[in-house]
Motif scaffolding. Sequence first.
Motif, PDB file in Angstrom:
ATOM      1  N   LYS A  15      40.151  58.252 -38.526  1.00  0.00           N
ATOM      2  CA  LYS A  15      39.777  57.682 -39.825  1.00  0.00           C
ATOM      3  C   LYS A  15      39.927  58.669 -40.974  1.00  0.00           C
ATOM      4  O   LYS A  15      39.181  58.636 -41.959  1.00  0.00           O
ATOM      5  CB  LYS A  15      38.341  57.147 -39.783  1.00  0.00           C
ATOM      6  CG  LYS A  15      38.138  56.031 -38.763  1.00  0.00           C
ATOM      7  CD  LYS A  15      36.710  55.528 -38.763  1.00  0.00           C
ATOM      8  CE  LYS A  15      36.515  54.419 -37.730  1.00  0.00           C
ATOM      9  NZ  LYS A  15      35.128  53.917 -37.683  1.00  0.00           N
ATOM     10  N   GLY A  16      40.894  59.578 -40.851  1.00  0.00           N
ATOM     11  CA  GLY A  16      41.192  60.502 -41.940  1.00  0.00           C
ATOM     12  C   GLY A  16      40.173  61.588 -42.140  1.00  0.00           C
ATOM     13  O   GLY A  16      40.184  62.262 -43.174  1.00  0.00           O
ATOM     14  N   ARG A  17      39.284  61.792 -41.175  1.00  0.00           N
ATOM     15  CA  ARG A  17      38.252  62.828 -41.300  1.00  0.00           C
ATOM     16  C   ARG A  17      38.527  63.903 -40.265  1.00  0.00           C
ATOM     17  O   ARG A  17      38.405  63.675 -39.057  1.00  0.00           O
ATOM     18  CB  ARG A  17      36.870  62.231 -41.087  1.00  0.00           C
ATOM     19  CG  ARG A  17      35.728  63.160 -41.503  1.00  0.00           C
ATOM     20  CD  ARG A  17      35.705  63.343 -43.001  1.00  0.00           C
ATOM     21  NE  ARG A  17      34.476  64.014 -43.444  1.00  0.00           N
ATOM     22  CZ  ARG A  17      34.344  64.569 -44.630  1.00  0.00           C
ATOM     23  NH1 ARG A  17      35.352  64.523 -45.491  1.00  0.00           N
ATOM     24  NH2 ARG A  17      33.210  65.142 -44.985  1.00  0.00           N
ATOM     25  N   ILE A  18      38.923  65.100 -40.704  1.00  0.00           N
ATOM     26  CA  ILE A  18      39.243  66.189 -39.795  1.00  0.00           C
ATOM     27  C   ILE A  18      37.940  66.869 -39.388  1.00  0.00           C
ATOM     28  O   ILE A  18      37.246  67.459 -40.220  1.00  0.00           O
ATOM     29  CB  ILE A  18      40.198  67.194 -40.469  1.00  0.00           C
ATOM     30  CG1 ILE A  18      41.471  66.490 -40.937  1.00  0.00           C
ATOM     31  CG2 ILE A  18      40.530  68.341 -39.522  1.00  0.00           C
ATOM     32  CD1 ILE A  18      42.393  67.376 -41.759  1.00  0.00           C
ATOM     33  N   ASP A  19      37.604  66.773 -38.090  1.00  0.00           N
ATOM     34  CA  ASP A  19      36.329  67.327 -37.622  1.00  0.00           C
ATOM     35  C   ASP A  19      36.551  68.627 -36.869  1.00  0.00           C
ATOM     36  O   ASP A  19      37.680  69.109 -36.703  1.00  0.00           O
ATOM     37  CB  ASP A  19      35.581  66.310 -36.770  1.00  0.00           C
ATOM     38  CG  ASP A  19      36.389  65.832 -35.568  1.00  0.00           C
ATOM     39  OD1 ASP A  19      37.322  66.560 -35.157  1.00  0.00           O
ATOM     40  OD2 ASP A  19      36.083  64.751 -35.042  1.00  0.00           O
ATOM     41  N   LEU A  20      35.454  69.183 -36.359  1.00  0.00           N
ATOM     42  CA  LEU A  20      35.494  70.477 -35.697  1.00  0.00           C
ATOM     43  C   LEU A  20      36.320  70.433 -34.418  1.00  0.00           C
ATOM     44  O   LEU A  20      37.046  71.389 -34.106  1.00  0.00           O
ATOM     45  CB  LEU A  20      34.066  70.942 -35.392  1.00  0.00           C
ATOM     46  CG  LEU A  20      33.876  72.416 -35.021  1.00  0.00           C
ATOM     47  CD1 LEU A  20      34.427  73.327 -36.102  1.00  0.00           C
ATOM     48  CD2 LEU A  20      32.399  72.706 -34.764  1.00  0.00           C
ATOM     49  N   VAL A  21      36.250  69.332 -33.693  1.00  0.00           N
ATOM     50  CA  VAL A  21      37.031  69.199 -32.455  1.00  0.00           C
ATOM     51  C   VAL A  21      38.524  69.252 -32.767  1.00  0.00           C
ATOM     52  O   VAL A  21      39.300  69.926 -32.082  1.00  0.00           O
ATOM     53  CB  VAL A  21      36.667  67.888 -31.726  1.00  0.00           C
ATOM     54  CG1 VAL A  21      37.592  67.670 -30.529  1.00  0.00           C
ATOM     55  CG2 VAL A  21      35.214  67.912 -31.282  1.00  0.00           C
ATOM     56  N   CYS A  22      38.920  68.536 -33.807  1.00  0.00           N
ATOM     57  CA  CYS A  22      40.333  68.515 -34.213  1.00  0.00           C
ATOM     58  C   CYS A  22      40.807  69.904 -34.612  1.00  0.00           C
ATOM     59  O   CYS A  22      41.914  70.328 -34.262  1.00  0.00           O
ATOM     60  CB  CYS A  22      40.506  67.525 -35.359  1.00  0.00           C
ATOM     61  SG  CYS A  22      42.226  67.292 -35.876  1.00  0.00           S
ATOM     62  N   VAL A  23      39.962  70.637 -35.328  1.00  0.00           N
ATOM     63  CA  VAL A  23      40.319  71.985 -35.754  1.00  0.00           C
ATOM     64  C   VAL A  23      40.467  72.921 -34.560  1.00  0.00           C
ATOM     65  O   VAL A  23      41.417  73.712 -34.484  1.00  0.00           O
ATOM     66  CB  VAL A  23      39.273  72.527 -36.750  1.00  0.00           C
ATOM     67  CG1 VAL A  23      39.433  74.033 -36.946  1.00  0.00           C
ATOM     68  CG2 VAL A  23      39.395  71.819 -38.087  1.00  0.00           C
ATOM     69  N   GLU A  24      39.537  72.846 -33.611  1.00  0.00           N
ATOM     70  CA  GLU A  24      39.618  73.715 -32.434  1.00  0.00           C
ATOM     71  C   GLU A  24      40.892  73.451 -31.640  1.00  0.00           C
ATOM     72  O   GLU A  24      41.536  74.377 -31.141  1.00  0.00           O
ATOM     73  CB  GLU A  24      38.384  73.522 -31.543  1.00  0.00           C
ATOM     74  CG  GLU A  24      37.081  74.038 -32.146  1.00  0.00           C
ATOM     75  CD  GLU A  24      37.061  75.556 -32.322  1.00  0.00           C
ATOM     76  OE1 GLU A  24      37.968  76.243 -31.819  1.00  0.00           O
ATOM     77  OE2 GLU A  24      36.134  76.054 -32.991  1.00  0.00           O
ATOM     78  N   MET A  25      41.276  72.192 -31.531  1.00  0.00           N
ATOM     79  CA  MET A  25      42.524  71.857 -30.840  1.00  0.00           C
ATOM     80  C   MET A  25      43.729  72.450 -31.577  1.00  0.00           C
ATOM     81  O   MET A  25      44.655  72.963 -30.948  1.00  0.00           O
ATOM     82  CB  MET A  25      42.664  70.334 -30.733  1.00  0.00           C
ATOM     83  CG  MET A  25      41.678  69.682 -29.784  1.00  0.00           C
ATOM     84  SD  MET A  25      41.806  67.885 -29.811  1.00  0.00           S
ATOM     85  CE  MET A  25      43.505  67.652 -29.269  1.00  0.00           C
ATOM     86  N   GLU A  26      43.687  72.382 -32.885  1.00  0.00           N
ATOM     87  CA  GLU A  26      44.802  72.917 -33.663  1.00  0.00           C
ATOM     88  C   GLU A  26      44.877  74.436 -33.560  1.00  0.00           C
ATOM     89  O   GLU A  26      45.966  75.015 -33.479  1.00  0.00           O
ATOM     90  CB  GLU A  26      44.684  72.503 -35.128  1.00  0.00           C
ATOM     91  CG  GLU A  26      45.764  73.041 -36.044  1.00  0.00           C
ATOM     92  CD  GLU A  26      47.176  72.648 -35.614  1.00  0.00           C
ATOM     93  OE1 GLU A  26      48.131  73.373 -35.958  1.00  0.00           O
ATOM     94  OE2 GLU A  26      47.322  71.610 -34.933  1.00  0.00           O
ATOM     95  N   ILE A  27      43.741  75.100 -33.537  1.00  0.00           N
ATOM     96  CA  ILE A  27      43.728  76.557 -33.389  1.00  0.00           C
ATOM     97  C   ILE A  27      44.363  76.959 -32.059  1.00  0.00           C
ATOM     98  O   ILE A  27      45.149  77.919 -31.991  1.00  0.00           O
ATOM     99  CB  ILE A  27      42.282  77.098 -33.506  1.00  0.00           C
ATOM    100  CG1 ILE A  27      41.800  76.976 -34.964  1.00  0.00           C
ATOM    101  CG2 ILE A  27      42.204  78.548 -33.042  1.00  0.00           C
ATOM    102  CD1 ILE A  27      40.337  77.342 -35.170  1.00  0.00           C
ATOM    103  N   GLN A  28      44.054  76.225 -31.001  1.00  0.00           N
ATOM    104  CA  GLN A  28      44.660  76.509 -29.699  1.00  0.00           C
ATOM    105  C   GLN A  28      46.170  76.287 -29.753  1.00  0.00           C
ATOM    106  O   GLN A  28      46.945  77.041 -29.161  1.00  0.00           O
ATOM    107  CB  GLN A  28      44.017  75.635 -28.620  1.00  0.00           C
ATOM    108  CG  GLN A  28      42.558  75.954 -28.345  1.00  0.00           C
ATOM    109  CD  GLN A  28      42.352  77.425 -27.993  1.00  0.00           C
ATOM    110  OE1 GLN A  28      43.107  78.016 -27.214  1.00  0.00           O
ATOM    111  NE2 GLN A  28      41.321  78.019 -28.597  1.00  0.00           N
ATOM    112  N   ARG A  29      46.584  75.238 -30.469  1.00  0.00           N
ATOM    113  CA  ARG A  29      48.007  74.961 -30.613  1.00  0.00           C
ATOM    114  C   ARG A  29      48.724  76.119 -31.299  1.00  0.00           C
ATOM    115  O   ARG A  29      49.805  76.536 -30.887  1.00  0.00           O
ATOM    116  CB  ARG A  29      48.202  73.682 -31.436  1.00  0.00           C
ATOM    117  CG  ARG A  29      48.817  72.540 -30.653  1.00  0.00           C
ATOM    118  CD  ARG A  29      49.121  71.367 -31.556  1.00  0.00           C
ATOM    119  NE  ARG A  29      48.510  70.172 -31.024  1.00  0.00           N
ATOM    120  CZ  ARG A  29      47.416  69.591 -31.490  1.00  0.00           C
ATOM    121  NH1 ARG A  29      46.808  70.101 -32.527  1.00  0.00           N
ATOM    122  NH2 ARG A  29      46.927  68.512 -30.928  1.00  0.00           N
ATOM    123  N   LEU A  30      48.143  76.603 -32.397  1.00  0.00           N
ATOM    124  CA  LEU A  30      48.746  77.705 -33.143  1.00  0.00           C
ATOM    125  C   LEU A  30      48.821  78.978 -32.293  1.00  0.00           C
ATOM    126  O   LEU A  30      49.818  79.704 -32.326  1.00  0.00           O
ATOM    127  CB  LEU A  30      47.948  77.968 -34.422  1.00  0.00           C
ATOM    128  CG  LEU A  30      48.089  76.909 -35.524  1.00  0.00           C
ATOM    129  CD1 LEU A  30      47.091  77.162 -36.648  1.00  0.00           C
ATOM    130  CD2 LEU A  30      49.510  76.872 -36.090  1.00  0.00           C
TER     131      LEU A  30
END
Length: 532
Positions: free
Chosen positions: A426-441
Amino acid sequence: MKSLTVIGFLGSTLDASKFGPSRWNKWRPTVGLTMHPDLRVDRFVMLYGTPHSRLAEYVAEDIASVSPETKVDMRLLDFRNPWDFEEVYGKLLDFARGETFDPESEDYLVHITTGTHVAQICLFLLTEARYLPGRLLQTQPERGSTDPAGKWSVIDLDLSRYDSIATRFAVASAESTSFLKSGIETRNANFNRMIDEIEHVASRSRAPILLMGPTGAGKSLLARRIHDLKKLKHQVAGPFVEVNCATLKGDSAMSALFGHRKGAFTGAVADRPGLLRSADKGMLFLDEIGELGLDEQAMILRAIEDKRFLPVGGDKESSSDFQLIAGTNRDLGDAVASGIFREDLYARLNLWTFRLPGLADRREDIEPNLDYELDRFAEREGQRASFNKEARQRYLAFAASSEAVWQGNFRDLAASVTRMATLSPKGRIDLVCVEMEIQRLRRLWAVRADKGADTLAEVLDDQAIDSLDLFDRVQLAEAIRVCKVSRSLSEAGRALFNVSRTKRASANDADRLRKYLARFNIDWGAITKSAN
């Protein structure tokens, strides 16, 4: 107190009058400017033409009668056509260059009330350019009065003296620099100073601009914004033409850049204008210019200097009046020393050189660029995404830490924001989404760090790689990388041995490189095959 010298034309109409007492009831600008008690004219340089010699003498006599302290220097200046701008400007420029000015002991005013409109414009331009080191003087009659002196006023061309104008210029300059930064409120002081310089150069010069910096630092976007800014200011009318020189290889490079004539080679079924011709009246951005071959570099240099070039298979030159912006992630100085980039072209490009820092060197700019990328995502996808407070803090803390290497610079950031915005519920970037992205990077940058091993794997099997010391792996991987971007064994040898080769009486760089590769059972053909 300095003496005052006024320079001006005799007014063949405004200064004319009947030769009698009634002339003192008329405003005559040249005589009138010497009649003001608050304007002491010590010397008046009167410019006049031969047909008005009698009037010039009469006006000089009247000046002597009302202002005996004013010395009149009469200067004959004839024009075949007083409305010919080129002739008038040229002769006035010669006059200005021939004068001996002493601003330390004299003040100068340039009277622009008399003379043709062309003469007035030329006096303005010469004063603005400081060929005439003074200020502009205007005179006019006193409305409703018969006072022959009239009124006078001085125009100082130093715009910084006028608060409202200076403020408007400051605002306009700030708007231009903001435009170049795509409206991003960047915080890095060095970067902001560089953008200020680029704004000044872009607004006042058509000389080539060289943008240096790592891949993903924003060279292409900045070049496009420079073009858009100049177009807004009506300084260019043509298009922005972008060329990635790394994609131009072999015979097709000449045709793509300079065009070709029908029948020039097999497959040339029609004339092709070429990218330089397409950039006429606009701007040409040659990204990764260091990848161009020496022949293409020579033709680019001539096209910059003469605005002319010869299409492939043509017997008649084409012309294109473009401004060049070049981009590179190479050190062109090293490329010149290695013999893979022309020294004369580098000298031509190196007038205005700006080095764009990578994102890791501008960590304070990550937050405003994060918001910019969110806005770009919303424009592109038609839906907005945003962080919650904890998620934003976590992402920014990681992004600004030494753990975030940002190898791909702003491209990495843009891709990261796109992934999070797309995957956020729903267009809201939460902490879980950020942690997944950090692992991706982390995984992404780890893979790039192993790129040297991947390079070796393209020409050696696992057993051969395992038999190498770490020292040899690193050195060999870099040698292979240079070979893959070089057009010949000799060119690669020059790049790899550019320092040591100068210390030997004779050098065969190709043979030296061939022997080095042979130590690992690698030949040139295997490398070029893996590069394709």
